[in-house]
Design an enzyme around this catalytic site. Structure first.
Site, PDB file in Angstrom:
ATOM      1  CG  HIS A  37      -0.129   0.176   2.522  1.00 15.13           C
ATOM      2  ND1 HIS A  37       0.443  -0.895   3.179  1.00 15.13           N
ATOM      3  CD2 HIS A  37       0.220   1.282   3.227  1.00 15.13           C
ATOM      4  CE1 HIS A  37       1.110  -0.460   4.230  1.00 15.13           C
ATOM      5  NE2 HIS A  37       0.992   0.865   4.295  1.00 15.13           N
ATOM      6  CG  HIS A 120       7.567   5.024   0.666  1.00 15.00           C
ATOM      7  ND1 HIS A 120       7.235   6.126   1.443  1.00 15.00           N
ATOM      8  CD2 HIS A 120       7.611   3.970   1.521  1.00 15.00           C
ATOM      9  CE1 HIS A 120       7.097   5.745   2.703  1.00 15.00           C
ATOM     10  NE2 HIS A 120       7.310   4.443   2.775  1.00 15.00           N
TER      11      HIS A 120
END
Length: 198
Positions: A37, A120
């Site tokens: 995620h 990220h």
């Protein structure tokens, strides 16, 4: 109370591309593919009524759906690396969504995150990995990139204390406008008396 954060989910094709980056780094604990995620805003451990306030405030976010591309790899912790990650190509829509969620959290009294937002996807947590091994891992995979994918919703996720992160649970989801409404329908209805699992 579970630890809460807002996030973007990673679609299956992009997750499969990320999974090809697994391996080849001593001391790495690789994140399970289903737990990939992108954190938008870490909220932390909050009381149930605060979680409900956050969910209610996030109902007011109205942003368009947008495309994202995962690109490049990096590490956190220069001298003592503690995680490796896949980066994200710059997206003004992503930055605007994250900034709006940040403003909502601060209005509700949640302290600002001292770290600058750097989108990220964490690939692995590192334990005693040498900086040289990490540098070699990164240089061998520096040209990593996925095909663009459409972000159709953002979610409120929870995590329980565990080794290596996860399992992560989607507590609630909000569609972005222009997204396929079937694929991004709300997970929980706004009328739920008690919205977030305790």
């Amino acid at each position: 109370m579970p630890r809460l954060f807002t996030a973007l989910e990673i679609p299956r094709d992009a997750a499969l591309s990320l999974s090809l980056l697994r391996g080849g780094l001593p001391g790495a604990r690789w994140i399970d593919v289903e737990n990939y995620h992108m954190t938008l805003r870490f909220i932390g451990d909050v009381e149930g009524h605060v979680a409900d306030e956050i969910a209610n405030a996030l109902d007011r976010v109205h942003r368009p759906s947008f495309a994202l591309t995962l690109s490049g790899v990096g590490a956190f912790g220069q001298k003592k690396p503690h995680a490796v990650w896949a980066g994200v190509s710059f997206s003004p829509d992503l930055a605007a969504l994250q900034a709006e969620i940040e403003r909502i959290c601060q209005r509700l009294g949640i302290p600002a995150d001292p770290r600058k937002f750097m989108p990220h996807v964490t690939l692995a947590r590192l334990r005693n990995s040498s900086p040289l091994d990490v540098a070699q891992y990164l240089s061998a995979r520096g040209n990593f990139s996925t095909l663009p994918f459409r972000v159709g919703r953002f979610v409120l996720m929870s995590s329980r204390d565990s080794v290596g992160g996860g399992p992560y649970i989607v507590e609630e989801a909000w569609p972005l406008s222009g997204a396929d409404s079937r694929a991004s329908s709300r997970v929980a209805s706004a009328s739920d008396a008690s919205r977030i699992m305790r």
